[in-house]
Design a protein around this motif. Structure first.
Motif, PDB file in Angstrom:
ATOM      1  N   GLY A   4      34.479  17.804 -19.782  1.00 46.49           N
ATOM      2  CA  GLY A   4      35.262  18.879 -19.179  1.00 46.49           C
ATOM      3  C   GLY A   4      34.628  20.232 -19.395  1.00 46.49           C
ATOM      4  N   VAL A   5      34.108  20.470 -20.591  1.00 46.17           N
ATOM      5  CA  VAL A   5      33.441  21.745 -20.887  1.00 46.17           C
ATOM      6  C   VAL A   5      32.186  21.888 -20.030  1.00 46.17           C
ATOM      7  CG1 VAL A   5      32.201  23.035 -22.670  1.00 46.17           C
ATOM      8  CG2 VAL A   5      34.378  21.954 -23.209  1.00 46.17           C
ATOM      9  N   LEU A   6      31.371  20.832 -19.958  1.00 44.24           N
ATOM     10  CA  LEU A   6      30.156  20.891 -19.139  1.00 44.24           C
ATOM     11  C   LEU A   6      30.486  21.051 -17.662  1.00 44.24           C
ATOM     12  CD1 LEU A   6      27.847  18.241 -20.815  1.00 44.24           C
ATOM     13  CD2 LEU A   6      27.583  20.715 -20.814  1.00 44.24           C
ATOM     14  N   SER A   7      31.590  20.457 -17.232  1.00 42.72           N
ATOM     15  CA  SER A   7      32.008  20.611 -15.843  1.00 42.72           C
ATOM     16  C   SER A   7      32.370  22.061 -15.552  1.00 42.72           C
ATOM     17  CB  SER A   7      33.196  19.705 -15.555  1.00 42.72           C
ATOM     18  OG  SER A   7      33.599  19.833 -14.218  1.00 42.72           O
ATOM     19  N   GLY A   8      33.070  22.693 -16.480  1.00 44.32           N
ATOM     20  CA  GLY A   8      33.452  24.093 -16.293  1.00 44.32           C
ATOM     21  C   GLY A   8      32.269  25.036 -16.349  1.00 44.32           C
ATOM     22  N   ILE A   9      31.297  24.734 -17.180  1.00 46.84           N
ATOM     23  CA  ILE A   9      30.131  25.608 -17.325  1.00 46.84           C
ATOM     24  C   ILE A   9      29.214  25.532 -16.119  1.00 46.84           C
ATOM     25  CG2 ILE A   9      27.973  25.932 -18.627  1.00 46.84           C
ATOM     26  CD1 ILE A   9      29.532  25.206 -21.146  1.00 46.84           C
ATOM     27  N   ALA A  13      30.032  17.245 -14.655  1.00 47.02           N
ATOM     28  CA  ALA A  13      31.127  16.416 -15.153  1.00 47.02           C
ATOM     29  C   ALA A  13      30.670  15.012 -15.523  1.00 47.02           C
ATOM     30  CB  ALA A  13      32.226  16.332 -14.107  1.00 47.02           C
ATOM     31  N   GLY A  14      29.696  14.477 -14.843  1.00 44.02           N
ATOM     32  CA  GLY A  14      29.353  13.071 -14.981  1.00 44.02           C
ATOM     33  C   GLY A  14      28.526  12.611 -16.161  1.00 44.02           C
ATOM     34  N   LEU A  40      36.912  12.190 -10.415  1.00 47.14           N
ATOM     35  CA  LEU A  40      37.990  12.517  -9.494  1.00 47.14           C
ATOM     36  C   LEU A  40      38.951  13.526 -10.125  1.00 47.14           C
ATOM     37  CD1 LEU A  40      39.423  12.052  -6.805  1.00 47.14           C
ATOM     38  CD2 LEU A  40      40.635  10.159  -7.881  1.00 47.14           C
ATOM     39  N   ALA A  41      39.298  13.308 -11.378  1.00 49.19           N
ATOM     40  CA  ALA A  41      40.205  14.238 -12.071  1.00 49.19           C
ATOM     41  C   ALA A  41      39.567  15.620 -12.195  1.00 49.19           C
ATOM     42  CB  ALA A  41      40.571  13.692 -13.446  1.00 49.19           C
ATOM     43  N   MET A  42      38.317  15.676 -12.594  1.00 51.52           N
ATOM     44  CA  MET A  42      37.646  16.970 -12.764  1.00 51.52           C
ATOM     45  C   MET A  42      37.510  17.698 -11.428  1.00 51.52           C
ATOM     46  SD  MET A  42      37.331  17.307 -15.926  1.00 51.52           S
ATOM     47  CE  MET A  42      36.573  18.887 -15.785  1.00 51.52           C
ATOM     48  N   LEU A  43      37.157  16.971 -10.374  1.00 56.04           N
ATOM     49  CA  LEU A  43      36.999  17.609  -9.072  1.00 56.04           C
ATOM     50  C   LEU A  43      38.343  18.052  -8.501  1.00 56.04           C
ATOM     51  CD1 LEU A  43      34.244  15.319  -7.590  1.00 56.04           C
ATOM     52  CD2 LEU A  43      33.981  17.661  -8.405  1.00 56.04           C
ATOM     53  N   ALA A  44      39.413  17.309  -8.767  1.00 55.57           N
ATOM     54  CA  ALA A  44      40.744  17.714  -8.308  1.00 55.57           C
ATOM     55  C   ALA A  44      41.190  19.000  -9.006  1.00 55.57           C
ATOM     56  CB  ALA A  44      41.751  16.593  -8.557  1.00 55.57           C
ATOM     57  N   THR A  46      39.172  21.250 -10.288  1.00 54.09           N
ATOM     58  CA  THR A  46      38.300  22.310  -9.769  1.00 54.09           C
ATOM     59  C   THR A  46      38.785  22.805  -8.411  1.00 54.09           C
ATOM     60  OG1 THR A  46      36.402  21.407 -10.952  1.00 54.09           O
ATOM     61  CG2 THR A  46      35.938  22.896  -9.110  1.00 54.09           C
ATOM     62  N   MET A  47      39.111  21.865  -7.514  1.00 49.40           N
ATOM     63  CA  MET A  47      39.570  22.250  -6.184  1.00 49.40           C
ATOM     64  C   MET A  47      40.901  22.996  -6.260  1.00 49.40           C
ATOM     65  SD  MET A  47      38.648  22.345  -3.180  1.00 49.40           S
ATOM     66  CE  MET A  47      38.923  22.127  -1.467  1.00 49.40           C
ATOM     67  N   ALA A  48      41.811  22.515  -7.096  1.00 51.29           N
ATOM     68  CA  ALA A  48      43.097  23.202  -7.257  1.00 51.29           C
ATOM     69  C   ALA A  48      42.901  24.619  -7.797  1.00 51.29           C
ATOM     70  CB  ALA A  48      44.009  22.401  -8.187  1.00 51.29           C
ATOM     71  N   THR A  49      41.950  24.768  -8.712  1.00 54.86           N
ATOM     72  CA  THR A  49      41.652  26.094  -9.259  1.00 54.86           C
ATOM     73  C   THR A  49      41.071  27.003  -8.179  1.00 54.86           C
ATOM     74  OG1 THR A  49      41.245  25.120 -11.428  1.00 54.86           O
ATOM     75  CG2 THR A  49      40.380  27.335 -11.045  1.00 54.86           C
ATOM     76  N   TYR A  50      40.178  26.468  -7.364  1.00 55.92           N
ATOM     77  CA  TYR A  50      39.601  27.261  -6.273  1.00 55.92           C
ATOM     78  C   TYR A  50      40.676  27.694  -5.275  1.00 55.92           C
ATOM     79  CZ  TYR A  50      34.816  25.981  -7.633  1.00 55.92           C
ATOM     80  OH  TYR A  50      33.629  25.821  -8.296  1.00 55.92           O
ATOM     81  N   VAL A  51      41.564  26.774  -4.913  1.00 56.20           N
ATOM     82  CA  VAL A  51      42.627  27.103  -3.959  1.00 56.20           C
ATOM     83  C   VAL A  51      43.579  28.123  -4.583  1.00 56.20           C
ATOM     84  CG1 VAL A  51      44.632  26.173  -2.738  1.00 56.20           C
ATOM     85  CG2 VAL A  51      42.475  24.938  -2.682  1.00 56.20           C
ATOM     86  N   GLY A  52      43.940  27.898  -5.835  1.00 53.87           N
ATOM     87  CA  GLY A  52      44.863  28.809  -6.515  1.00 53.87           C
ATOM     88  C   GLY A  52      44.313  30.205  -6.706  1.00 53.87           C
ATOM     89  N   SER A  53      43.012  30.312  -6.894  1.00 55.36           N
ATOM     90  CA  SER A  53      42.409  31.628  -7.101  1.00 55.36           C
ATOM     91  C   SER A  53      42.013  32.308  -5.795  1.00 55.36           C
ATOM     92  CB  SER A  53      41.184  31.509  -8.008  1.00 55.36           C
ATOM     93  OG  SER A  53      40.156  30.792  -7.345  1.00 55.36           O
TER      94      SER A  53
END
Length: 116
Positions: A4-9, A13-14, A40-44, A46-53
């Motif tokens: 999760g940390v690497l995905s955010g940086i 994610a993989g 799938l969880a990490m990308l969901a 991420t996408m929710a964060t992009y839409v929300g922001s």
């Protein structure tokens, strides 16, 4: 947590769940389930964060229609290949792709590192 940390940086994610499930000796079905569900969880998120922001808006919807086939066709081809490969070949393929992505990442960052 590390995935999760690497995905955010940097969107990586993989690698952590891939290495974790490989080192634990999971079979190809178990390994695929771990990696797919984690990604799938990490990308969901991420996408929710992009839409929300507000980074993703209505003007971008036509681009999703262009990108969707570019994602779906390789995914379907990969699912067909997955069915026909052995446990050992799957492990070799996953680790080879992980190595290749690491080498590509290092190669792309090498000019910036050398410039310092």
């Amino acid at each position: 947590m590390a995935g999760g940390v690497l995905s955010g940086i940097g969107g990586f994610a993989g690698p952590v769940p891939t290495l974790w499930s490989t080192l634990r000796g999971f079979g190809k079905d178990e390994q695929r389930a771990v990696i797919q569900n984690f990604n799938l969880a990490m990308l969901a998120v991420t996408m929710a964060t992009y839409v929300g922001s507000g980074l993703v808006n209505r003007q971008m919807l036509p681009y999703f229609a262009i990108v969707a086939p570019a994602m779906l066709v390789p995914a379907l081809l990969g699912a067909r290949v997955y069915i026909g490969i052995s446990e050992a070949r799957f492990r070799q393929l996953v680790l080879s792709l992980l190595t290749a992505s690491g080498i590509a990442l290092l190669a792309s960052s090498l000019p910036a590192l050398l410039a310092r």
